[in-house]
Scaffold this motif. Structure first.
Motif, PDB file in Angstrom:
ATOM      1  N   GLU A 203       0.708  -1.336  -0.050  1.00  0.00           N
ATOM      2  CA  GLU A 203       0.061  -0.104  -0.043  1.00  0.00           C
ATOM      3  C   GLU A 203       0.866   1.396  -0.005  1.00  0.00           C
ATOM      4  O   GLU A 203       0.660   2.193  -0.525  1.00  0.00           O
ATOM      5  N   GLU A 204       1.931   1.248   0.820  1.00  0.00           N
ATOM      6  CA  GLU A 204       2.792   2.249   0.671  1.00  0.00           C
ATOM      7  C   GLU A 204       3.438   2.592  -0.672  1.00  0.00           C
ATOM      8  O   GLU A 204       3.798   3.662  -1.004  1.00  0.00           O
ATOM      9  N   CYS A 205       3.826   1.606  -1.236  1.00  0.00           N
ATOM     10  CA  CYS A 205       4.350   1.544  -2.540  1.00  0.00           C
ATOM     11  C   CYS A 205       3.440   2.347  -3.655  1.00  0.00           C
ATOM     12  O   CYS A 205       3.662   3.250  -4.261  1.00  0.00           O
ATOM     13  N   LEU A 206       2.001   1.803  -3.538  1.00  0.00           N
ATOM     14  CA  LEU A 206       1.072   2.459  -4.167  1.00  0.00           C
ATOM     15  C   LEU A 206       0.964   4.005  -4.114  1.00  0.00           C
ATOM     16  O   LEU A 206       0.868   4.854  -4.942  1.00  0.00           O
ATOM     17  N   ASP A 207       1.054   4.619  -2.631  1.00  0.00           N
ATOM     18  CA  ASP A 207       0.953   5.653  -2.134  1.00  0.00           C
ATOM     19  C   ASP A 207       1.994   6.506  -2.760  1.00  0.00           C
ATOM     20  O   ASP A 207       1.991   7.766  -3.008  1.00  0.00           O
ATOM     21  N   SER A 208       3.200   6.066  -2.509  1.00  0.00           N
ATOM     22  CA  SER A 208       4.283   6.775  -3.004  1.00  0.00           C
ATOM     23  C   SER A 208       4.454   6.892  -4.546  1.00  0.00           C
ATOM     24  O   SER A 208       4.957   7.976  -5.290  1.00  0.00           O
ATOM     25  N   ILE A 209       4.046   5.772  -5.433  1.00  0.00           N
ATOM     26  CA  ILE A 209       4.361   5.957  -6.821  1.00  0.00           C
ATOM     27  C   ILE A 209       2.877   6.396  -7.514  1.00  0.00           C
ATOM     28  O   ILE A 209       3.265   6.762  -8.958  1.00  0.00           O
ATOM     29  N   ARG A 210       1.828   6.325  -7.037  1.00  0.00           N
ATOM     30  CA  ARG A 210       0.863   6.611  -7.496  1.00  0.00           C
ATOM     31  C   ARG A 210       0.289   5.963  -8.646  1.00  0.00           C
ATOM     32  O   ARG A 210       0.349   4.615  -8.585  1.00  0.00           O
ATOM     33  N   GLU A 211       0.033   6.600  -9.853  1.00  0.00           N
ATOM     34  CA  GLU A 211      -0.341   5.625 -11.254  1.00  0.00           C
ATOM     35  C   GLU A 211       1.133   5.492 -11.878  1.00  0.00           C
ATOM     36  O   GLU A 211       0.781   5.240 -13.220  1.00  0.00           O
ATOM     37  N   ASP A 212       1.960   5.762 -11.377  1.00  0.00           N
ATOM     38  CA  ASP A 212       3.072   5.925 -12.491  1.00  0.00           C
ATOM     39  C   ASP A 212       3.906   4.384 -12.665  1.00  0.00           C
ATOM     40  O   ASP A 212       4.880   4.204 -13.147  1.00  0.00           O
ATOM     41  N   ALA A 213       3.340   3.239 -11.619  1.00  0.00           N
ATOM     42  CA  ALA A 213       4.060   1.789 -11.938  1.00  0.00           C
ATOM     43  C   ALA A 213       2.815   0.865 -11.495  1.00  0.00           C
ATOM     44  O   ALA A 213       2.046   1.063 -11.187  1.00  0.00           O
ATOM     45  N   LEU A 214       3.263  -0.331 -12.100  1.00  0.00           N
ATOM     46  CA  LEU A 214       2.409  -1.499 -11.678  1.00  0.00           C
ATOM     47  C   LEU A 214       2.918  -2.220 -10.602  1.00  0.00           C
ATOM     48  O   LEU A 214       4.241  -2.575 -10.419  1.00  0.00           O
ATOM     49  N   VAL A 215       2.111  -2.309  -9.522  1.00  0.00           N
ATOM     50  CA  VAL A 215       2.760  -2.800  -8.006  1.00  0.00           C
ATOM     51  C   VAL A 215       1.943  -4.195  -8.090  1.00  0.00           C
ATOM     52  O   VAL A 215       0.851  -3.961  -7.937  1.00  0.00           O
ATOM     53  N   VAL A 216       2.412  -5.004  -7.734  1.00  0.00           N
ATOM     54  CA  VAL A 216       2.010  -6.270  -7.745  1.00  0.00           C
ATOM     55  C   VAL A 216       2.604  -7.176  -6.394  1.00  0.00           C
ATOM     56  O   VAL A 216       3.703  -7.242  -6.271  1.00  0.00           O
ATOM     57  N   ARG A 217       1.701  -7.608  -5.715  1.00  0.00           N
ATOM     58  CA  ARG A 217       2.008  -8.583  -4.515  1.00  0.00           C
ATOM     59  C   ARG A 217       2.551  -9.902  -5.152  1.00  0.00           C
ATOM     60  O   ARG A 217       1.924 -10.709  -5.873  1.00  0.00           O
ATOM     61  N   CYS A 218       3.886 -10.274  -4.950  1.00  0.00           N
ATOM     62  CA  CYS A 218       4.230 -11.442  -5.869  1.00  0.00           C
ATOM     63  C   CYS A 218       3.626 -12.608  -5.396  1.00  0.00           C
ATOM     64  O   CYS A 218       3.652 -12.913  -4.131  1.00  0.00           O
ATOM     65  N   PRO A 219       3.153 -13.339  -6.378  1.00  0.00           N
ATOM     66  CA  PRO A 219       2.373 -14.684  -6.139  1.00  0.00           C
ATOM     67  C   PRO A 219       3.289 -15.772  -5.572  1.00  0.00           C
ATOM     68  O   PRO A 219       2.903 -17.059  -5.118  1.00  0.00           O
ATOM     69  N   ALA A 220       4.710 -15.740  -5.609  1.00  0.00           N
ATOM     70  CA  ALA A 220       5.520 -16.904  -5.631  1.00  0.00           C
ATOM     71  C   ALA A 220       6.226 -16.585  -4.254  1.00  0.00           C
ATOM     72  O   ALA A 220       6.432 -17.692  -3.563  1.00  0.00           O
TER      73      ALA A 220
END
Length: 496
Positions: A203-220
């Protein structure tokens, strides 16, 4: 009151009693106490009766089930009446309509004694509190569903990028994040934290980057957050985030084309291992001289097309699927590759076995894996339809690549091990020939398996490459052994 003898119990004044139960009811609206079941339980104790909250279909939402007249319940839930009262032998009932975002409910209270003014007021005032809590719960549930759907969509986009389907990835991303993947290149970052705080870090990654990146919780990997970004500012934002948290690390790739997202991901994971030893807990993949860059590019491309020629007869989507899965399967374990791709590990293995059969080879051999890995990485830059002249029987063979500057590079790399009196170079060569199996290598060398592992592990910092985990680092060292002639060349059906 607690602590007083029953005979000395004082009567509360009506105003004090009303204030007491009202304050208790309001306490249930505090963020930490918002639970419909707790309110229903409290109501049961406050009126000294049984309480049931049920929907129009008769499903019990909270409390204990009470026999109710279905016609009366229907009248209340349909809005025909707002409340009802019923009295019988040793049973007194109150029913109140409770609004719900998607459907109405009935709050039913049953007592053995008649309802006095206090009990009636408590029931009347509790109903709107339950309405508020039901609305809040529905909103929270809707928010969580939206959050999960968005998270699944981000993962789907990453999986499309991992299999080089950039057109589909852009099409999916355009609906929610316009322009995110418009660039031709991007960097991949992996943020590592304890799995217990991974969601907060994401969530902090999303808040810091906004819509400038694809943020994914690694499934592995439970503690990893993967970030794919074409923006140069993303790295600074993530480094700042890592600096604010203890036991959090960051690995980043060099800029790659979107079609090489899987390669960039491997670089980020490799850099992450280095980040654990850095004071600032961050590292970017060190761009170094790779053996394929020292090979004649035309010969390398022609050899690659010749190696992968058996797959050319397949439908385009099938060929792309097999190549992408094999590339990931060679970089990671089948289990982790399956999680990244969103398929089962049996599917990953089945696809790789099909590629093995088409190429006429065996991926259990580390030299085969290294050579096919070289072909697959080169293939990314090849056109979809290889030139006919590159696939004939007179095309270049693997031996044609293993000369010149590439051989000098290999000699210098492996020469770093010669100063060690334990002869880890011999151990490493034997371990590779044994398919990376320490026990089989130990038998061939007449030593303990732990000695083999220690020699291989000690070679890692000298060669500046991870060897005990499959991936680019290991395959480069295998290629170095092939270049200097320390290992026999593998035989592929088409490459010779």
């Amino acid at each position: 009151m607690a602590g007083r003898e029953g005979g000395n119990r004082q009567q509360e004044a009506p105003g004090e009693a009303g204030a007491a139960w009202a304050e208790e009811l309001l306490e249930h609206l505090r963020p930490a106490a918002r639970d419909v079941r707790r309110v229903v339980s409290w109501l049961s104790g406050a009126v000294r009766g049984s309480v049931a909250l049920q929907d129009a279909a008769g499903n019990l939402v909270a409390g204990t089930r009470i026999p109710l007249d279905e016609g009366l319940v229907t009248d209340i839930t349909s809005g025909r009446i707002a409340s009802a009262a019923w009295e019988g032998h040793e049973r007194h009932l109150r029913l109140v309509r409770v609004e719900h975002p998607s459907h109405a409910c009935v709050l039913a209270v049953s007592r053995r004694v008649p309802f006095d003014r206090r009990a009636s007021d408590i029931v009347t005032q509790t109903a709107p509190v339950i309405e508020l809590l039901l609305t809040a719960r529905e909103s929270t549930a809707a928010g969580l569903r939206l959050q999960r759907a968005t998270s699944d969509l981000r993962l789907a986009i990453l999986q499309l990028l991992m299999v080089e389907d950039t057109v589909a990835a852009r099409r999916v991303a355009a609906g929610l994040w316009p322009g995110l993947l418009d660039a031709d290149t991007a960097c991949v970052y992996v943020v590592e934290s304890d799995s217990a705080v991974r969601d907060r870090i994401a969530e902090e990654c999303l808040d810091s980057i906004r819509e400038d990146a694809l943020v994914v919780r690694c499934p592995a990997m439970d503690g990893h957050v993967i970030v794919v970004s074409p923006r140069d500012t993303t790295g600074d934002a993530l480094r700042s985030l890592v600096g604010r948290h203890t036991d959090t690390f960051l690995g980043g790739s060099v800029r790659q084309s979107l079609a090489r997202t899987a390669t960039a991901y491997g670089q980020a994971v490799s850099a992450l291992a280095v980040a654990h030893f850095r004071p600032d807990k961050t590292a970017v993949y060190a761009e170094r001289t790779h053996p394929e860059r020292l090979m004649d590019p035309e010969t390398l491309r022609a050899w690659t097309a010749r190696v992968l020629h058996p797959l050319d007869a397949l439908p385009h989507h099938t060929r792309a699927e097999l190549l992408a899965t094999t590339r990931l399967g060679l970089e990671f374990t089948a289990v982790n590759a399956a999680k990244v791709l969103g398929v089962s590990r049996n599917t990953v293995r089945a696809r790789m076995e099909r590629v093995e059969a088409l190429l006429g080879t065996d991926f259990a051999d580390l030299t085969v894996r290294a050579v096919v890995h070289l072909a697959l990485n080169t293939q990314i830059g090849l056109p979809d339809t290889p030139c006919a002249r590159t696939t004939g029987p007179r095309g270049p063979r693997l031996s044609d690549l293993l000369s010149g500057p590439a051989r000098t590079w290999a000699q210098n790399l492996l020469g770093r091990l010669d100063a060690d009196a334990r002869n880890p170079r011999r151990t490493l060569r034997t371990w590779i020939a044994a398919g990376g199996n320490a026990e089989r290598a130990a038998q061939a060398l007449g030593v303990h398996a732990q000695t083999v592992r220690e020699h291989v592990r000690s070679a890692e910092p000298v060669l500046e490459r991870q060897l005990l985990a499959a991936g680019t680092d290991l395959y480069e060292v295998v290629l170095a052994h092939l270049l200097v002639g320390d290992l026999d060349l593998p035989v592929l059906q088409r490459s010779g």
